[in-house]
Design a protein around this motif. Structure first.
Motif, PDB file in Angstrom:
ATOM      1  N   GLY A   3      19.623  40.959  61.430  1.00 28.26           N
ATOM      2  CA  GLY A   3      20.755  41.556  60.517  1.00 28.26           C
ATOM      3  C   GLY A   3      21.982  41.115  61.163  1.00 28.26           C
ATOM      4  O   GLY A   3      22.198  40.841  62.478  1.00 28.26           O
ATOM      5  N   LEU A   5      25.833  41.646  62.565  1.00 28.85           N
ATOM      6  CA  LEU A   5      26.487  42.420  63.338  1.00 28.85           C
ATOM      7  C   LEU A   5      27.601  43.018  62.386  1.00 28.85           C
ATOM      8  O   LEU A   5      28.315  42.056  61.735  1.00 28.85           O
ATOM      9  CB  LEU A   5      26.912  41.901  64.789  1.00 28.85           C
ATOM     10  CG  LEU A   5      25.896  41.425  65.444  1.00 28.85           C
ATOM     11  CD1 LEU A   5      26.354  40.606  66.870  1.00 28.85           C
ATOM     12  CD2 LEU A   5      24.889  42.231  66.040  1.00 28.85           C
ATOM     13  N   HIS A   7      31.613  44.582  62.492  1.00 31.99           N
ATOM     14  CA  HIS A   7      32.936  44.081  63.466  1.00 31.99           C
ATOM     15  C   HIS A   7      33.067  44.995  64.699  1.00 31.99           C
ATOM     16  O   HIS A   7      33.424  44.407  65.796  1.00 31.99           O
ATOM     17  CB  HIS A   7      34.134  44.509  62.715  1.00 31.99           C
ATOM     18  CG  HIS A   7      34.580  43.059  61.558  1.00 31.99           C
ATOM     19  ND1 HIS A   7      35.267  42.033  62.308  1.00 31.99           N
ATOM     20  CD2 HIS A   7      34.364  42.813  60.448  1.00 31.99           C
ATOM     21  CE1 HIS A   7      35.327  41.105  61.249  1.00 31.99           C
ATOM     22  NE2 HIS A   7      34.734  41.570  60.364  1.00 31.99           N
ATOM     23  N   ILE A  10      30.723  43.428  67.253  1.00 35.09           N
ATOM     24  CA  ILE A  10      31.398  42.031  67.504  1.00 35.09           C
ATOM     25  C   ILE A  10      32.508  42.051  68.482  1.00 35.09           C
ATOM     26  O   ILE A  10      32.674  41.381  69.586  1.00 35.09           O
ATOM     27  CB  ILE A  10      31.804  41.002  65.999  1.00 35.09           C
ATOM     28  CG1 ILE A  10      30.502  40.544  65.288  1.00 35.09           C
ATOM     29  CG2 ILE A  10      32.556  39.770  66.539  1.00 35.09           C
ATOM     30  CD1 ILE A  10      30.773  40.077  64.046  1.00 35.09           C
ATOM     31  N   TRP A  11      33.193  42.951  68.269  1.00 32.50           N
ATOM     32  CA  TRP A  11      34.847  43.144  68.984  1.00 32.50           C
ATOM     33  C   TRP A  11      34.482  44.175  70.189  1.00 32.50           C
ATOM     34  O   TRP A  11      35.689  44.087  70.742  1.00 32.50           O
ATOM     35  CB  TRP A  11      35.732  43.588  67.907  1.00 32.50           C
ATOM     36  CG  TRP A  11      36.070  42.411  67.175  1.00 32.50           C
ATOM     37  CD1 TRP A  11      35.637  42.325  65.745  1.00 32.50           C
ATOM     38  CD2 TRP A  11      36.852  41.162  67.326  1.00 32.50           C
ATOM     39  NE1 TRP A  11      36.070  40.967  65.302  1.00 32.50           N
ATOM     40  CE2 TRP A  11      36.698  40.306  66.301  1.00 32.50           C
ATOM     41  CE3 TRP A  11      37.271  40.411  68.487  1.00 32.50           C
ATOM     42  CZ2 TRP A  11      37.437  39.037  66.392  1.00 32.50           C
ATOM     43  CZ3 TRP A  11      37.755  39.261  68.901  1.00 32.50           C
ATOM     44  CH2 TRP A  11      37.866  38.523  67.445  1.00 32.50           C
TER      45      TRP A  11
ATOM     46  N   ILE B 163      40.729  33.175  68.009  1.00 26.08           N
ATOM     47  CA  ILE B 163      40.186  34.636  67.951  1.00 26.08           C
ATOM     48  C   ILE B 163      39.833  34.859  66.766  1.00 26.08           C
ATOM     49  O   ILE B 163      38.600  35.455  66.414  1.00 26.08           O
ATOM     50  CB  ILE B 163      41.538  35.390  68.442  1.00 26.08           C
ATOM     51  CG1 ILE B 163      41.838  35.088  69.881  1.00 26.08           C
ATOM     52  CG2 ILE B 163      40.908  37.043  68.250  1.00 26.08           C
ATOM     53  CD1 ILE B 163      43.125  35.802  70.269  1.00 26.08           C
ATOM     54  N   TYR B 166      36.408  33.937  65.863  1.00 22.30           N
ATOM     55  CA  TYR B 166      35.159  34.267  66.971  1.00 22.30           C
ATOM     56  C   TYR B 166      34.414  35.186  65.917  1.00 22.30           C
ATOM     57  O   TYR B 166      33.097  35.000  65.874  1.00 22.30           O
ATOM     58  CB  TYR B 166      35.973  34.793  67.847  1.00 22.30           C
ATOM     59  CG  TYR B 166      34.650  35.455  68.937  1.00 22.30           C
ATOM     60  CD1 TYR B 166      34.499  34.710  69.855  1.00 22.30           C
ATOM     61  CD2 TYR B 166      34.429  36.909  68.777  1.00 22.30           C
ATOM     62  CE1 TYR B 166      33.397  35.443  70.804  1.00 22.30           C
ATOM     63  CE2 TYR B 166      33.842  37.652  69.728  1.00 22.30           C
ATOM     64  CZ  TYR B 166      33.058  36.882  70.599  1.00 22.30           C
ATOM     65  OH  TYR B 166      32.313  37.505  71.510  1.00 22.30           O
ATOM     66  N   ALA B 167      35.069  35.808  65.206  1.00 24.46           N
ATOM     67  CA  ALA B 167      34.106  36.969  64.456  1.00 24.46           C
ATOM     68  C   ALA B 167      32.935  36.188  63.429  1.00 24.46           C
ATOM     69  O   ALA B 167      31.967  36.275  63.411  1.00 24.46           O
ATOM     70  CB  ALA B 167      34.822  37.860  63.474  1.00 24.46           C
ATOM     71  N   MET B 170      30.251  34.652  65.376  1.00 24.29           N
ATOM     72  CA  MET B 170      29.525  35.573  66.299  1.00 24.29           C
ATOM     73  C   MET B 170      28.753  36.650  65.373  1.00 24.29           C
ATOM     74  O   MET B 170      28.242  37.649  65.829  1.00 24.29           O
ATOM     75  CB  MET B 170      30.304  36.266  67.115  1.00 24.29           C
ATOM     76  CG  MET B 170      30.672  35.407  68.353  1.00 24.29           C
ATOM     77  SD  MET B 170      29.567  34.293  69.151  1.00 24.29           S
ATOM     78  CE  MET B 170      28.997  35.715  70.004  1.00 24.29           C
ATOM     79  N   ARG B 171      28.570  36.383  64.260  1.00 22.33           N
ATOM     80  CA  ARG B 171      28.128  37.315  63.113  1.00 22.33           C
ATOM     81  C   ARG B 171      26.841  37.864  63.623  1.00 22.33           C
ATOM     82  O   ARG B 171      26.339  38.809  63.223  1.00 22.33           O
ATOM     83  CB  ARG B 171      28.356  36.904  61.806  1.00 22.33           C
ATOM     84  CG  ARG B 171      27.904  37.800  60.660  1.00 22.33           C
ATOM     85  CD  ARG B 171      28.476  37.454  59.468  1.00 22.33           C
ATOM     86  NE  ARG B 171      30.095  37.395  59.382  1.00 22.33           N
ATOM     87  CZ  ARG B 171      30.923  36.980  58.640  1.00 22.33           C
ATOM     88  NH1 ARG B 171      30.429  36.256  57.789  1.00 22.33           N
ATOM     89  NH2 ARG B 171      32.072  37.305  58.656  1.00 22.33           N
ATOM     90  N   LYS B 172      25.986  36.605  63.884  1.00 17.07           N
ATOM     91  CA  LYS B 172      24.492  36.942  64.188  1.00 17.07           C
ATOM     92  C   LYS B 172      24.089  37.011  65.560  1.00 17.07           C
ATOM     93  O   LYS B 172      23.024  37.120  66.049  1.00 17.07           O
ATOM     94  CB  LYS B 172      23.829  35.785  63.304  1.00 17.07           C
ATOM     95  CG  LYS B 172      23.991  35.925  62.019  1.00 17.07           C
ATOM     96  CD  LYS B 172      22.590  35.903  61.284  1.00 17.07           C
ATOM     97  CE  LYS B 172      22.885  36.382  59.960  1.00 17.07           C
ATOM     98  NZ  LYS B 172      21.754  37.007  59.370  1.00 17.07           N
ATOM     99  N   SER B 389      39.757  42.259  61.327  1.00 18.89           N
ATOM    100  CA  SER B 389      39.243  40.995  61.409  1.00 18.89           C
ATOM    101  C   SER B 389      40.522  40.008  61.589  1.00 18.89           C
ATOM    102  O   SER B 389      40.641  38.832  61.713  1.00 18.89           O
ATOM    103  CB  SER B 389      38.371  40.402  60.600  1.00 18.89           C
ATOM    104  OG  SER B 389      38.892  40.179  59.213  1.00 18.89           O
TER     105      SER B 389
END
Lengths: 59, 390
Positions: A3, A5, A7, A10-11, B163, B166-167, B170-172, B389
């Motif tokens: 699945g 992630l 926000h 992630i943050w 930055i 990054y999101a 890095m989602r998975k 975001s």
């Protein structure tokens, strides 16, 4: 597929590290002695986080 | 973020990075030894400490120091008398070819207790001044400095776009993931993302304060042309008298005017930081923070009377606070070592970024972004997640 992630996930760590870095950068500027130590500790923590994740497979 | 937005941010990241990376590598590599300028000077014998004199609290008369200094260098002009926070038992006298020249011709150290001459600092000798010039202006004067300042701004844009990217990348992946089992490029991508995001605040601060420092000369010129000029305006056209004033009296008057301060440096009459017949004493505070800030006190040379004293304008204060935050010299040797470590990490982030660009992925960035969005099974673009975001 695992699945994705959200926000928050992630943050979370980046925000903690950003806060810790800001405290570290300002502490030594605002005081001496224990404030310097606070600076070394907080910035040292961000260094430790990097080393931890990079060296983890070898530990 | 939709694929088009990701692509746009990627292009910003790619181009700002590509333009500034070479220069940022130069700045990081030359900056590394510069963090330890003071320590290296000690190591290679460029620094001499005043002798230990336990119990001696006497302070030498500043006129004696200045007179001895001038007698040793009759063909040079005394421009500044200054102190060093790390060396309370010393006074420095800076000479130039003339009182106004930008370049230092001689830098002499005197014992603040006995007034004895200690040594002349070897100005412009060895490799450190070369590294310093490479770091500050690449031997290209003000234009070189301003150019490096512009590279610093591109570096900031690269960080900010990094930055944003990054999101989606890095989602998975949980924080700190490094996919060791995958291709070399994937491993370096993960390292780039991890090291980049952990050091992001430090890199932003050192990058921004470095860019501000490139404006040091224009900032002081602005102060001289406006604030200093208006402090001196009432005395314009007065005939310059022979240097009958006493430095000791001038510094006493400045200390009386600013009892909470101590003298950082004294600009001699004729210098661009002073007036034709006035000294300017730049006083600093005694607390960690106020010791970085300055207050100029204008003193008539002949009478040693304080005639004006004003706070520095905000833009000079911003510059003065930018200096420690760029140099990392405000928290002892441990902070300098941290600065060095983070500088090396920044070199790795820059280098890996270059590598990732050269070793283009078999899958284009557009496809990667598309794939990331198509796989958005549980990832919902709720209003709150969208907000965080940006």
């Amino acid at each position: 597929m695992s699945g994705a992630l959200n926000h928050r996930q992630i943050w979370r760590m980046p925000l903690i590290l950003a806060f810790v870095s800001i405290v570290g950068l300002l502490a030594a500027l605002l005081g001496n002695n224990w404030w310097d130590v606070l600076s070394w500790g907080t910035l040292g923590y961000t260094m430790a986080v990097m080393l931890w994740y990079v060296l983890k497979p070898t530990l | 973020m939709n694929p088009q937005t990701i692509r746009s941010w990627y292009l910003v990241h790619k181009w700002t990075s590509l333009i500034c990376t070479t220069f940022l590598l130069l700045l990081c590599v030359t900056g590394l030894p510069l963090i330890f300028y003071h320590e290296i000077d000690h190591l290679i014998g460029n620094s001499v400490d005043p002798p230990e004199m336990p119990g001696v609290t006497a302070r030498a008369n500043l006129d004696d120091i200045v007179n001895v200094a001038q007698a040793r260098r009759p063909n040079e002009a005394v421009q500044f008398l200054f102190s060093d926070e790390d060396e309370p038992h010393a006074w420095w006298v800076r000479f130039g070819e003339t009182v106004t020249s930008q370049e230092t011709s001689t830098l002499s150290m005197f014992d603040a207790r006995t007034g004895k001459f200690i040594y002349d600092y070897p100005v412009n000798e060895g490799i450190m001044p070369i590294l310093w010039r490479l770091h500050v202006d690449m031997f290209a004067g003000l234009l070189g400095t301003l150019f490096l300042g512009a590279m610093g701004l591109l570096f900031l844009a690269a960080i900010i776009s990094g930055i944003v990217l990054y999101a989606p990348f890095m989602r998975k992946l949980p924080f700190g993931s490094i996919r060791w089992e995958r291709s070399r490029r994937t491993r370096w991508l993960d390292l780039h993302n991890l090291l980049g995001i952990v050091t992001v605040v430090w890199a932003l601060v050192v990058g921004a304060t470095g860019s501000i420092n490139t404006l040091a000369n224009p900032i002081f010129q602005q102060w001289q042309a406006t604030e200093l000029a208006s402090m001196l305006a009432p005395y314009q056209g007065q005939v310059s008298s022979a240097d009958s004033g006493t430095v000791e009296g001038v510094v006493k008057a400045a200390k009386a005017a600013e009892p909470d301060g101590e003298l950082f440096f004294l600009a001699f009459p004729g210098n661009r930081f002073a007036g034709p017949q006035h000294y300017t004493a730049f006083m600093r505070g005694k607390t960690p923070l106020t010791s970085k800030l300055l207050k100029p006190v204008l003193i008539q040379a002949t009478t040693a009377q304080v005639v004006d004293s004003r706070e520095l304008p905000w833009y000079v204060t911003v510059l003065l606070l930018s200096q420690p935050l760029h140099f990392g010299d405000y928290g002892g040797l441990p902070l300098k070592l941290i600065w060095a470590f983070l500088d090396i990490i920044t070199i790795i982030v820059l280098g890996s970024g270059l590598y990732l660009w050269k070793k283009k992925s078999a899958v284009s960035i557009e496809d990667q972004a598309l794939a990331a969005v198509e796989q958005e099974d549980t990832f919902v673009l709720s209003p709150s997640s969208r907000k965080s975001s940006v």
